[in-house]
Write a protein that holds these residues in place. Structure first.
Motif, PDB file in Angstrom:
ATOM      1  N   CYS A  97       0.861  -1.189   0.000  1.00 53.46           N
ATOM      2  CA  CYS A  97       0.000   0.000   0.000  1.00 53.46           C
ATOM      3  C   CYS A  97       0.899   1.241   0.000  1.00 53.46           C
ATOM      4  O   CYS A  97       1.701   1.437   0.919  1.00 53.46           O
ATOM      5  CB  CYS A  97      -0.908  -0.009   1.222  1.00 53.46           C
ATOM      6  SG  CYS A  97      -1.870   1.508   1.467  1.00 53.46           S
TER       7      CYS A  97
ATOM      8  N   ARG B 261       1.405   5.564  -0.440  1.00 52.10           N
ATOM      9  CA  ARG B 261       0.773   6.882  -0.342  1.00 52.10           C
ATOM     10  C   ARG B 261       1.853   7.934  -0.104  1.00 52.10           C
ATOM     11  O   ARG B 261       2.638   7.823   0.834  1.00 52.10           O
ATOM     12  CB  ARG B 261      -0.244   6.901   0.805  1.00 52.10           C
ATOM     13  CG  ARG B 261      -0.976   8.223   0.959  1.00 52.10           C
ATOM     14  CD  ARG B 261      -1.952   8.195   2.127  1.00 52.10           C
ATOM     15  NE  ARG B 261      -1.276   8.151   3.425  1.00 52.10           N
ATOM     16  CZ  ARG B 261      -1.909   8.203   4.607  1.00 52.10           C
ATOM     17  NH1 ARG B 261      -3.224   8.258   4.636  1.00 52.10           N
ATOM     18  NH2 ARG B 261      -1.224   8.156   5.736  1.00 52.10           N
TER      19      ARG B 261
ATOM     20  N   CYS C  54      -2.526  -1.490   5.559  1.00 48.75           N
ATOM     21  CA  CYS C  54      -2.943  -0.230   4.953  1.00 48.75           C
ATOM     22  C   CYS C  54      -2.844   0.896   5.978  1.00 48.75           C
ATOM     23  O   CYS C  54      -2.848   0.662   7.192  1.00 48.75           O
ATOM     24  CB  CYS C  54      -4.389  -0.323   4.462  1.00 48.75           C
ATOM     25  SG  CYS C  54      -4.737  -1.692   3.341  1.00 48.75           S
ATOM     26  N   PHE C  55      -2.778   2.104   5.486  1.00 45.27           N
ATOM     27  CA  PHE C  55      -2.827   3.262   6.364  1.00 45.27           C
ATOM     28  C   PHE C  55      -4.210   3.325   7.006  1.00 45.27           C
ATOM     29  O   PHE C  55      -5.228   3.241   6.314  1.00 45.27           O
ATOM     30  CB  PHE C  55      -2.552   4.547   5.567  1.00 45.27           C
ATOM     31  CG  PHE C  55      -1.200   4.587   4.922  1.00 45.27           C
ATOM     32  CD1 PHE C  55      -0.082   4.935   5.651  1.00 45.27           C
ATOM     33  CD2 PHE C  55      -1.044   4.254   3.573  1.00 45.27           C
ATOM     34  CE1 PHE C  55       1.185   4.965   5.055  1.00 45.27           C
ATOM     35  CE2 PHE C  55       0.200   4.278   2.976  1.00 45.27           C
ATOM     36  CZ  PHE C  55       1.332   4.628   3.718  1.00 45.27           C
ATOM     37  N   GLU C  56      -4.224   3.437   8.324  1.00 44.22           N
ATOM     38  CA  GLU C  56      -5.484   3.486   9.090  1.00 44.22           C
ATOM     39  C   GLU C  56      -6.331   2.234   8.853  1.00 44.22           C
ATOM     40  O   GLU C  56      -7.546   2.237   9.076  1.00 44.22           O
ATOM     41  CB  GLU C  56      -6.286   4.738   8.714  1.00 44.22           C
ATOM     42  CG  GLU C  56      -5.555   6.042   8.945  1.00 44.22           C
ATOM     43  CD  GLU C  56      -6.318   7.239   8.412  1.00 44.22           C
ATOM     44  OE1 GLU C  56      -7.559   7.122   8.232  1.00 44.22           O
ATOM     45  OE2 GLU C  56      -5.678   8.270   8.157  1.00 44.22           O
TER      46      GLU C  56
ATOM     47  N   LYS D 151      -7.376   1.041   6.151  1.00 36.98           N
ATOM     48  CA  LYS D 151      -8.412   1.283   5.161  1.00 36.98           C
ATOM     49  C   LYS D 151      -7.802   1.234   3.761  1.00 36.98           C
ATOM     50  O   LYS D 151      -6.800   1.898   3.479  1.00 36.98           O
ATOM     51  CB  LYS D 151      -9.067   2.645   5.381  1.00 36.98           C
ATOM     52  CG  LYS D 151      -9.861   2.748   6.677  1.00 36.98           C
ATOM     53  CD  LYS D 151     -10.509   4.123   6.806  1.00 36.98           C
ATOM     54  CE  LYS D 151     -11.309   4.222   8.095  1.00 36.98           C
ATOM     55  NZ  LYS D 151     -11.911   5.585   8.245  1.00 36.98           N
TER      56      LYS D 151
ATOM     57  N   SER E 258      -9.019   2.504   1.159  1.00 38.07           N
ATOM     58  CA  SER E 258      -9.213   3.788   0.493  1.00 38.07           C
ATOM     59  C   SER E 258      -8.055   4.756   0.721  1.00 38.07           C
ATOM     60  O   SER E 258      -7.909   5.737  -0.026  1.00 38.07           O
ATOM     61  CB  SER E 258     -10.516   4.437   0.972  1.00 38.07           C
ATOM     62  OG  SER E 258     -10.487   4.631   2.385  1.00 38.07           O
ATOM     63  N   THR E 259      -7.211   4.489   1.724  1.00 39.17           N
ATOM     64  CA  THR E 259      -6.081   5.392   1.993  1.00 39.17           C
ATOM     65  C   THR E 259      -4.884   5.106   1.090  1.00 39.17           C
ATOM     66  O   THR E 259      -3.908   5.863   1.097  1.00 39.17           O
ATOM     67  CB  THR E 259      -5.633   5.255   3.465  1.00 39.17           C
ATOM     68  OG1 THR E 259      -5.175   3.921   3.704  1.00 39.17           O
ATOM     69  CG2 THR E 259      -6.766   5.602   4.423  1.00 39.17           C
ATOM     70  N   CYS E 260      -4.945   4.015   0.324  1.00 40.37           N
ATOM     71  CA  CYS E 260      -3.837   3.640  -0.560  1.00 40.37           C
ATOM     72  C   CYS E 260      -4.044   4.276  -1.940  1.00 40.37           C
ATOM     73  O   CYS E 260      -5.054   3.998  -2.603  1.00 40.37           O
ATOM     74  CB  CYS E 260      -3.745   2.129  -0.715  1.00 40.37           C
ATOM     75  SG  CYS E 260      -3.579   1.218   0.837  1.00 40.37           S
ATOM     76  N   THR E 261      -3.106   5.111  -2.341  1.00 44.83           N
ATOM     77  CA  THR E 261      -3.180   5.674  -3.702  1.00 44.83           C
ATOM     78  C   THR E 261      -2.740   4.640  -4.732  1.00 44.83           C
ATOM     79  O   THR E 261      -3.123   4.704  -5.899  1.00 44.83           O
ATOM     80  CB  THR E 261      -2.289   6.923  -3.814  1.00 44.83           C
ATOM     81  OG1 THR E 261      -0.944   6.581  -3.427  1.00 44.83           O
ATOM     82  CG2 THR E 261      -2.801   8.041  -2.909  1.00 44.83           C
TER      83      THR E 261
ATOM     84  N   CYS F  59      -7.317  -5.521   4.478  1.00 34.57           N
ATOM     85  CA  CYS F  59      -7.557  -4.480   5.488  1.00 34.57           C
ATOM     86  C   CYS F  59      -9.042  -4.430   5.864  1.00 34.57           C
ATOM     87  O   CYS F  59      -9.596  -5.452   6.259  1.00 34.57           O
ATOM     88  CB  CYS F  59      -7.044  -3.132   4.994  1.00 34.57           C
ATOM     89  SG  CYS F  59      -5.263  -3.174   4.620  1.00 34.57           S
TER      90      CYS F  59
END
Length: 486
Positions: free
Chosen positions: A49, A51, A60-62, A64, A66-69, A86
């Motif tokens: 992941c 970002r 993953c970050f947090e 989530k 959705s936080t992975c670009t 995640c």
């Protein structure tokens, strides 16, 4: 002359029945290709992941997605296809839950359907349905459609397995029902090992799923060779068709004597009598209710313990392919143990004994969990699984012999459905062991011992004639049939 008497004359297990048994065994070998497909298509894959120039491995970050670009995976699985990691991790597990839910509903609905349209018809219908929905799962780009397809696979596999087990029990003589039933059960671990081998070479999930479908296509040809159950024909008052099937078996067995199969009119149940038989009758008579209740609990125990111990012993191999293959391999000795126990001690003692030994094995694991003898946990888990596998094998054969022909598939659907309830509960029991080490083995131990004790109240069926109607289930058949081996 009744059917069992005819089998004594034309052969309880002749060449023709061996051919039917081989075909049905091959169909059973194919079932784990669908049931355990998730093990490989949903296997863990390393992912990264990223970002803002920072990269995390396998998280993953947090927590989530959705936080992975940028989210990349090392392997091609359903996890990588739909980013099921995640906070989306549970969606991967949901595909297995959907399969088991399909199992449950399929056992209840298709079990009853087979009593109406016939064992063979139900078998072929579920096989075609299975191939179709598995093909959809290989081609779809939608997670929702994939989830529904997994549910439908469980639905069709459940009805398929029930028809295989019931059909073989009704095509052979009473002294061979156990042997043929075990041969069918032995096909499952063989299928597990072949699936593991195939998956070790075909790593892409779509290609593996597609190959599983293609492997099943030739099995449709079984429609033109298998016969319908003569017992089912009789239960529907179709005497002439039952006699044709028996004549075909006699001819295939090489029976050279003068055979004039004429089923006595008094033994062909009237349509009005048969139409009154339903699974509801099992809950009206106290004796039948207690038998059904005991069998339902037995199936819950077997379902929960079998799948639970499979999960608990999942790290026995060096990798997922070796581990799964060994998990199937350990089930093969269970087939021979089951045969010996059923033939020499009977169905009831075998069922009770295997469940209680499995339960005791699990309690031993719980006692020594975390101690200096903790290294024995895997060994006892495998031994416990071998015993619960043997118990599961007995349960299939035993249940098919307890219930009447007129409601056999429907009744098997009910008890098999209860087994799926146990299978659905098993991951949560294992999960409890993560916070309380060894607790899941304690639960499996209590389930096995209690189920074994309760099964001692079931009626023995070894070498007894199969009941044709619900009324015959209430008859105390203490006299064993004369049997012969050919």
């Amino acid at each position: 002359m009744d059917i069992d008497s005819i089998f004594l004359e034309i052969g309880e297990s002749g060449r023709q029945q061996i051919k039917y048994g081989a075909i049905l065994c091959l169909l059973k070998v194919y079932t784990p290709f669908h049931i355990l497909q998730y093990t490989f298509v949903g296997r863990f894959s390393n992912f990264y992941c990223s970002r803002e120039g920072e990269t995390l491995t396998n998280k993953c970050f947090e927590n989530k997605v959705s936080t992975c670009t940028n989210l990349t995976f090392e392997e091609n699985t359903i996890t990588s296809e739909w980013s099921l990691v995640c906070d989306n991790n549970w969606l991967s597990k949901a595909t297995m839950s959907a399969l088991m839910l399909g199992f449950l509903l399929g056992a209840l609905i298709l079990g009853s359907l087979a009593d109406r349209i016939g064992r063979k018809s139900n078998l072929m219908m579920t096989l075609v349905g299975l191939l179709f929905v598995n093909l959809i799962s290989a081609l779809t780009s939608s997670y929702s459609i994939y989830l529904v397809s997994r549910f439908m696979i469980g639905f069709f596999v459940s009805g398929n397995v029930l028809s295989i087990v019931v059909l073989i029990s009704e095509l052979v003589g009473p002294s061979y029902r156990g042997s043929y039933g075990l041969a069918i059960m032995g096909g499952f671990p063989i299928g597990i090992m072949f699936l593991s081998l195939l998956a070790s070479y075909v790593k892409g999930w779509r290609l593996l799923t597609m190959l599983v479908t293609l492997l099943g296509v030739p099995l449709v040809l079984c429609h033109w060779y298998l016969v319908e159950s003569p017992r089912w024909f009789l239960s529907k008052n179709r005497q002439n068709e039952a006699e044709l099937v028996l004549n075909k078996i006699a001819s295939g067995n090489g029976y050279s004597g003068k055979l004039d199969i004429k089923l006595q009119k008094s033994l062909v149940k009237s349509s009005s009598s048969l139409s009154t038989d339903s699974v509801q009758d099992l809950f009206k008579e106290n004796k039948l209710f207690m038998i059904t209740l005991a069998l339902c609990y037995t199936w819950v125990v077997n379902g929960a313990s079998y799948y639970g111990l499979t999960l608990a012993a999942g790290d026995i191999g060096t990798d997922i392919y070796t581990g799964t293959a060994l998990s199937g391999l350990v089930e093969i000795p269970a087939v021979f143990l089951t045969y010996h126990a059923m033939e020499y001690y009977g169905r009831r003692p075998a069922l009770a004994g295997f469940m209680m030994v499995s339960g005791c094995s699990c309690l031993v694991i719980h006692i020594f969990s975390g101690s200096v003898l903790g290294f024995l946990e895997t060994s006892f888990a495998l031994f416990g699984k071998m015993c619960i596998t043997a118990s599961f094998n007995v349960a299939y054969i035993f249940s098919g012999e307890v219930f009447a022909t007129s409601i056999r598939n429907s009744s098997m659907g009910i008890v098999s459905g209860m087994g799926r309830v146990g299978a659905i509960l098993s991951p949560y029991i294992v999960m409890a062991g993560e916070t309380m080490p060894g607790f899941h083995f304690f639960v499996f131990g209590l389930l096995g011992i209690s189920g074994g004790i309760l099964s001692l109240w079931l009626p023995e069926t070894k070498d007894k004639p199969l009941p044709e109607t619900v009324a015959e289930m209430l008859t105390d058949k203490t006299k064993k049939m004369n049997t012969q081996r050919v």
